[in-house]
Design a protein around this motif. Sequence first.
Motif, mmCIF file in Angstrom:
data_model
loop_
_atom_site.group_PDB
_atom_site.id
_atom_site.type_symbol
_atom_site.label_atom_id
_atom_site.label_comp_id
_atom_site.label_asym_id
_atom_site.label_seq_id
_atom_site.Cartn_x
_atom_site.Cartn_y
_atom_site.Cartn_z
ATOM 1 N N GLY A 28 33.363 115.389 8.871
ATOM 2 C CA GLY A 28 34.093 114.816 9.994
ATOM 3 C C GLY A 28 33.751 115.417 11.343
ATOM 4 N N GLY A 29 32.888 116.419 11.380
ATOM 5 C CA GLY A 29 32.444 116.999 12.643
ATOM 6 C C GLY A 29 31.312 116.175 13.226
ATOM 7 N N TRP A 30 30.821 116.610 14.360
ATOM 8 C CA TRP A 30 29.753 115.901 15.061
ATOM 9 C C TRP A 30 28.638 116.869 15.408
ATOM 10 C CZ3 TRP A 30 29.961 110.664 15.796
ATOM 11 C CH2 TRP A 30 31.177 110.063 15.480
ATOM 12 N N THR A 31 27.388 116.428 15.237
ATOM 13 C CA THR A 31 26.234 117.263 15.555
ATOM 14 C C THR A 31 25.405 116.570 16.627
ATOM 15 O OG1 THR A 31 26.194 118.084 13.279
ATOM 16 C CG2 THR A 31 24.234 118.457 14.615
ATOM 17 N N LEU A 32 25.106 117.326 17.682
ATOM 18 C CA LEU A 32 24.278 116.842 18.773
ATOM 19 C C LEU A 32 22.912 117.503 18.649
ATOM 20 C CD1 LEU A 32 24.134 115.250 21.479
ATOM 21 C CD2 LEU A 32 24.757 117.397 22.603
ATOM 22 N N TYR A 33 21.886 116.684 18.454
ATOM 23 C CA TYR A 33 20.508 117.166 18.359
ATOM 24 C C TYR A 33 19.790 116.808 19.652
ATOM 25 C CZ TYR A 33 21.420 117.178 13.324
ATOM 26 O OH TYR A 33 21.951 117.402 12.089
ATOM 27 N N ARG A 34 19.015 117.751 20.171
ATOM 28 C CA ARG A 34 18.186 117.499 21.351
ATOM 29 C C ARG A 34 16.774 117.969 21.047
ATOM 30 N NH1 ARG A 34 21.571 119.887 26.364
ATOM 31 N NH2 ARG A 34 23.067 120.812 24.970
ATOM 32 N N GLU A 35 15.808 117.164 21.411
ATOM 33 C CA GLU A 35 14.398 117.536 21.246
ATOM 34 C C GLU A 35 13.661 117.131 22.506
ATOM 35 O OE1 GLU A 35 10.502 116.460 18.552
ATOM 36 O OE2 GLU A 35 12.470 116.218 17.660
ATOM 37 N N TRP A 36 12.756 117.995 22.961
ATOM 38 C CA TRP A 36 12.002 117.716 24.177
ATOM 39 C C TRP A 36 10.621 118.339 24.089
ATOM 40 C CZ3 TRP A 36 15.997 121.075 23.602
ATOM 41 C CH2 TRP A 36 15.746 122.415 23.849
ATOM 42 N N GLY A 37 9.710 117.783 24.876
ATOM 43 C CA GLY A 37 8.350 118.304 24.896
ATOM 44 C C GLY A 37 7.410 117.315 25.537
ATOM 45 N N GLN A 38 6.125 117.491 25.236
ATOM 46 C CA GLN A 38 5.095 116.614 25.767
ATOM 47 C C GLN A 38 4.558 115.768 24.621
ATOM 48 O OE1 GLN A 38 1.928 118.725 27.734
ATOM 49 N NE2 GLN A 38 1.899 117.192 29.357
ATOM 50 N N GLN A 39 4.366 114.468 24.858
ATOM 51 C CA GLN A 39 3.865 113.573 23.820
ATOM 52 C C GLN A 39 2.592 114.138 23.220
ATOM 53 O OE1 GLN A 39 5.165 111.225 22.332
ATOM 54 N NE2 GLN A 39 6.599 110.241 23.690
ATOM 55 N N GLY A 40 2.561 114.269 21.910
ATOM 56 C CA GLY A 40 1.385 114.757 21.219
ATOM 57 C C GLY A 40 1.197 116.260 21.309
ATOM 58 N N GLY A 41 2.145 116.949 21.905
ATOM 59 C CA GLY A 41 2.018 118.404 22.077
ATOM 60 C C GLY A 41 3.186 119.140 21.431
ATOM 61 N N ARG A 42 3.414 120.320 21.920
ATOM 62 C CA ARG A 42 4.483 121.149 21.383
ATOM 63 C C ARG A 42 5.842 120.604 21.803
ATOM 64 N NH1 ARG A 42 2.725 127.336 21.711
ATOM 65 N NH2 ARG A 42 4.593 127.438 20.449
ATOM 66 N N SER A 43 6.835 120.901 20.964
ATOM 67 C CA SER A 43 8.189 120.463 21.287
ATOM 68 C C SER A 43 9.178 121.583 20.986
ATOM 69 C CB SER A 43 8.549 119.212 20.499
ATOM 70 O OG SER A 43 8.628 119.517 19.120
ATOM 71 N N SER A 44 10.366 121.439 21.526
ATOM 72 C CA SER A 44 11.463 122.358 21.275
ATOM 73 C C SER A 44 12.672 121.538 20.875
ATOM 74 C CB SER A 44 11.794 123.154 22.539
ATOM 75 O OG SER A 44 10.696 123.926 22.947
ATOM 76 N N SER A 45 13.621 122.182 20.206
ATOM 77 C CA SER A 45 14.822 121.464 19.809
ATOM 78 C C SER A 45 16.029 122.386 19.836
ATOM 79 C CB SER A 45 14.646 120.851 18.416
ATOM 80 O OG SER A 45 14.475 121.867 17.457
ATOM 81 N N LYS A 46 17.186 121.757 19.864
ATOM 82 C CA LYS A 46 18.446 122.481 19.889
ATOM 83 C C LYS A 46 19.478 121.649 19.140
ATOM 84 C CE LYS A 46 21.641 124.677 23.099
ATOM 85 N NZ LYS A 46 21.947 124.950 24.514
ATOM 86 N N ARG A 47 20.392 122.337 18.438
ATOM 87 C CA ARG A 47 21.444 121.652 17.686
ATOM 88 C C ARG A 47 22.779 122.282 18.053
ATOM 89 N NH1 ARG A 47 22.585 122.530 11.436
ATOM 90 N NH2 ARG A 47 22.586 124.591 12.330
ATOM 91 N N GLU A 48 23.772 121.431 18.324
ATOM 92 C CA GLU A 48 25.117 121.899 18.637
ATOM 93 C C GLU A 48 26.109 121.139 17.762
ATOM 94 O OE1 GLU A 48 25.984 121.814 22.894
ATOM 95 O OE2 GLU A 48 23.821 121.745 23.227
ATOM 96 N N VAL A 49 27.141 121.842 17.289
ATOM 97 C CA VAL A 49 28.147 121.237 16.423
ATOM 98 C C VAL A 49 29.475 121.178 17.169
ATOM 99 C CG1 VAL A 49 29.388 121.452 14.242
ATOM 100 C CG2 VAL A 49 26.974 122.080 14.367
#
Length: 86
Positions: free
Chosen positions: A28-49
Amino acid sequence: MRIYMQTQPVAAEPPRYYEVILQQDLLGGWTLYREWGQQGGRSSSKREVYLERDDALNAFAQARDAQVKRGFRVVFSQGLEAPHVR
């Protein structure tokens, strides 16, 4: 809910992207996922509950609005309650 955003490509560089996903978990909780980076390159992500739906929706809207102010444009939006993009 899901929003995928990109910047305009600059010169020979591929565009940058930012993706925000909000999902309800099995408890019943909610998770917010975020991902960012450059197309075809490295990316980063973050998760918050979040325990409350309203808190999660506010965080989703804040993440979206912050990136729109930085020059990202919405490419794709999905969900029953797809947020209005200004």
